[in-house]
Design an enzyme around this catalytic site. Structure first.
Site, mmCIF file in Angstrom:
data_model
loop_
_atom_site.group_PDB
_atom_site.id
_atom_site.type_symbol
_atom_site.label_atom_id
_atom_site.label_comp_id
_atom_site.label_asym_id
_atom_site.label_seq_id
_atom_site.Cartn_x
_atom_site.Cartn_y
_atom_site.Cartn_z
ATOM 1 N N ARG A 196 0.858 -1.177 0.000
ATOM 2 C CA ARG A 196 0.000 0.000 0.000
ATOM 3 C C ARG A 196 0.900 1.235 0.000
ATOM 4 O O ARG A 196 1.965 1.242 0.629
ATOM 5 C CB ARG A 196 -0.912 0.038 1.241
ATOM 6 C CG ARG A 196 -2.143 -0.852 1.149
ATOM 7 C CD ARG A 196 -3.173 -0.231 0.223
ATOM 8 N NE ARG A 196 -4.425 -0.987 0.191
ATOM 9 C CZ ARG A 196 -4.717 -1.916 -0.709
ATOM 10 N NH1 ARG A 196 -3.823 -2.242 -1.627
ATOM 11 N NH2 ARG A 196 -5.886 -2.515 -0.697
ATOM 12 N N HIS A 210 -0.920 0.686 -9.898
ATOM 13 C CA HIS A 210 -1.614 -0.280 -9.039
ATOM 14 C C HIS A 210 -2.147 -1.443 -9.880
ATOM 15 O O HIS A 210 -3.334 -1.756 -9.876
ATOM 16 C CB HIS A 210 -2.743 0.401 -8.259
ATOM 17 C CG HIS A 210 -3.088 -0.310 -6.980
ATOM 18 N ND1 HIS A 210 -3.555 0.328 -5.862
ATOM 19 C CD2 HIS A 210 -3.023 -1.622 -6.638
ATOM 20 C CE1 HIS A 210 -3.784 -0.544 -4.891
ATOM 21 N NE2 HIS A 210 -3.466 -1.743 -5.346
ATOM 22 N N GLU A 222 -3.176 7.890 -4.669
ATOM 23 C CA GLU A 222 -3.364 7.426 -6.041
ATOM 24 C C GLU A 222 -4.839 7.562 -6.451
ATOM 25 O O GLU A 222 -5.717 7.474 -5.594
ATOM 26 C CB GLU A 222 -2.885 5.977 -6.205
ATOM 27 C CG GLU A 222 -3.550 4.982 -5.269
ATOM 28 C CD GLU A 222 -2.929 3.580 -5.343
ATOM 29 O OE1 GLU A 222 -3.716 2.640 -5.513
ATOM 30 O OE2 GLU A 222 -1.690 3.433 -5.230
#
Length: 310
Positions: A229, A276, A258
């Site tokens: 994360r 991601h 993000e």
């Protein structure tokens, strides 16, 4: 199910998953908290992603909520204690994305250490004939420290072993089933590592656990890989370490804030950046999406959640 329960979809899902949700439920797409009021009292379930979760203001606005089904493994954006008190079931897609996320950790390790992105750019720009290309570094026999040794961390170790890497891990407790060396101190692991891979869970316990001290321990020849994360890393400290070459490089699949990441990352040649994407394969996202739906179906059929967190 004898009726079509009302659910709230926080994220956009692939067409096939969206179609399946809409065939089983009355789906309300989240369009901001101010738009909830006409149907908030009817929402009994939530379909969401691991990154989005269910922020507390939305959760508080849903008095009839019974179940939260997460298309991912992250629950750091869900108030689990409040869910427990309200007897709201929470399920994730645990176990479905392990292999692809572990693959991404290895991809980023290779990309950073072998300078593949930089070399690709030099070739595309026609600079190969006139500019000396940089020597990269071998991965074989390097030392990889893995912070977080659950299913994903162990899968990363399995892959790294194929490169002949020396392996050790940091975790909340040692894994008796693993023959690898357990290091209870993250700074000590960073000092030992050529590559430090972050595979820990998000949330308050791990927030900014990789700070300037850890990065300095990793050192000027060290590489940081983050498939965990964005909140795990102090990004100001990381950017400083990368700019000043206090670490050699970083491969990052996750970021704070993000998708609106700090633009300074894109100015650095010693980084490889992903949006991601660790679990973003057709195969895995299909399995994940269907399990998210299956957990909702199980709940509304009066059955136990298939992969419960609560």
């Amino acid at each position: 199910m004898s009726s079509r329960p009302d659910i709230l979809a926080i994220d956009q899902f692939p067409p096939a998953i969206k179609e399946r949700l809409e065939s089983l439920f009355t789906v309300h797409q989240y369009e901001g908290i101010e738009a909830l009021s006409p149907y908030a009292n009817k929402i009994r379930g939530v379909a969401t992603g691991g990154g989005s979760g269910l922020p507390r203001p939305i959760m508080d606005a849903l008095p009839a909520l019974e179940v939260i089904s997460v298309n991912g493994v992250g629950t750091d954006q869900i108030d689990l204690e409040d869910a427990r008190q309200r007897k709201i079931g929470v399920a994730t897609t645990l176990g479905t994305l392990t292999d692809d996320v572990a693959d991404m950790a290895i991809v980023l390790t290779l990309a950073v250490m072998r300078e593949t992105v930089l070399n690709d750019r030099l070739v595309r720009e026609g600079r190969w004939p006139t500019q000396p290309l940089p020597l990269s570094r071998s991965v074989t026999k390097k030392r990889m420290g893995i912070a977080g040794f659950g299913h994903i961390g162990q899968a990363i170790a399995h892959r790294a072993a194929a490169f002949g890497m020396d392996l050790a891990y940091f975790n909340s407790r040692p894994r008796a089933e693993s023959p690898l060396r357990f290091e209870p101190d993250l700074k000590a692991l960073a000092e030992w590592s050529d590559v430090l891979v972050l595979a820990v869970s998000g949330g308050p316990r791990s927030a900014n656990m990789v700070n300037a001290e850890i990065l300095d321990a990793l050192g000027p020849d060290g590489v940081l890989i983050n498939i965990a994360r964005g909140s795990v890393v102090d990004e100001a400290a990381l950017l400083s370490a990368l700019k000043q070459k206090r670490i050699a490089g970083a491969g990052l699949d996750v970021f704070q804030n993000e998708p609106n990441i700090n633009p300074e990352f894109s100015t650095l040649e010693n980084t490889v950046l992903q949006a991601h994407q660790a679990s973003a394969t057709i195969e895995t996202r299909t399995v994940m999406g269907n399990l998210m739906v299956d957990n909702l179906v199980a709940h509304f059929e009066g059955k136990s959640l298939l992969t419960p967190i609560l």
